[in-house]
Scaffold this motif. Structure first.
Motif, short mmCIF file in Angstrom:
data_model
loop_
_atom_site.label_atom_id
_atom_site.label_comp_id
_atom_site.label_asym_id
_atom_site.label_seq_id
_atom_site.Cartn_x
_atom_site.Cartn_y
_atom_site.Cartn_z
N ARG A 78 -0.73 -126.03 53.55
CA ARG A 78 0.20 -125.27 54.37
C ARG A 78 -0.53 -124.13 55.08
O ARG A 78 -1.38 -123.48 54.48
CB ARG A 78 1.32 -124.69 53.50
CG ARG A 78 2.16 -125.79 52.90
CD ARG A 78 3.17 -125.31 51.89
NE ARG A 78 3.66 -123.97 52.14
CZ ARG A 78 4.36 -123.26 51.27
NH1 ARG A 78 4.64 -123.78 50.10
NH2 ARG A 78 4.78 -122.06 51.55
N PRO A 79 -0.22 -123.88 56.36
CA PRO A 79 -0.87 -122.76 57.06
C PRO A 79 -0.36 -121.44 56.50
O PRO A 79 0.77 -121.34 56.02
CB PRO A 79 -0.46 -122.95 58.51
CG PRO A 79 0.79 -123.77 58.45
CD PRO A 79 0.67 -124.61 57.23
N ASN A 80 -1.21 -120.43 56.54
CA ASN A 80 -0.85 -119.11 56.04
C ASN A 80 -0.04 -118.38 57.11
O ASN A 80 -0.58 -117.67 57.95
CB ASN A 80 -2.09 -118.30 55.68
CG ASN A 80 -2.83 -118.93 54.52
OD1 ASN A 80 -2.21 -119.58 53.70
ND2 ASN A 80 -4.12 -118.72 54.44
N ILE A 81 1.25 -118.57 57.09
CA ILE A 81 2.14 -117.90 58.03
C ILE A 81 2.91 -116.84 57.27
O ILE A 81 3.51 -117.11 56.23
CB ILE A 81 3.12 -118.90 58.68
CG1 ILE A 81 2.35 -119.93 59.47
CG2 ILE A 81 4.13 -118.17 59.56
CD1 ILE A 81 3.21 -121.03 60.03
#
Length: 93
Positions: A78-81
């Protein structure tokens, strides 16, 4: 009455019940009647519901019943958003 472990040279380990502190050092094997020696008991530390106890139990179970992997994992990173406005002020790499 407690159970005591005895080891027969031909048949292996078996258990017998004897009154406490009266177990003989050797008894005849119930299968082959050969003289069997009493085994020293292991230290019975309580590991119930401790992280170390759960780790030991899972390690022992996986030695005899390993989990089978049937394919590649499907999880994608998962992208670090972040939606915290304070994080916008942090320096970017």
């Amino acid at each position: 009455m407690p159970l005591y472990d005895f080891k027969c040279p031909a048949c292996g380990v078996f258990e017998q019940s004897h009154p406490m502190n009266t177990a003989p050092r050797s008894v005849p094997c119930p299968t082959c009647s050969e003289l069997s020696r009493k085994l020293m008991p292991g230290v019975g530390l309580s590991r119930l519901n401790t992280p170390q106890g759960r780790l030991l139990e899972s390690t022992q179970a996986s030695a005899h019943e390993p989990q089978v992997v049937r394919g590649k994992p499907t999880a994608t990173p998962r992208p670090n958003i972040t939606f915290n406005p304070k994080h916008r002020l942090l320096p970017r790499p």
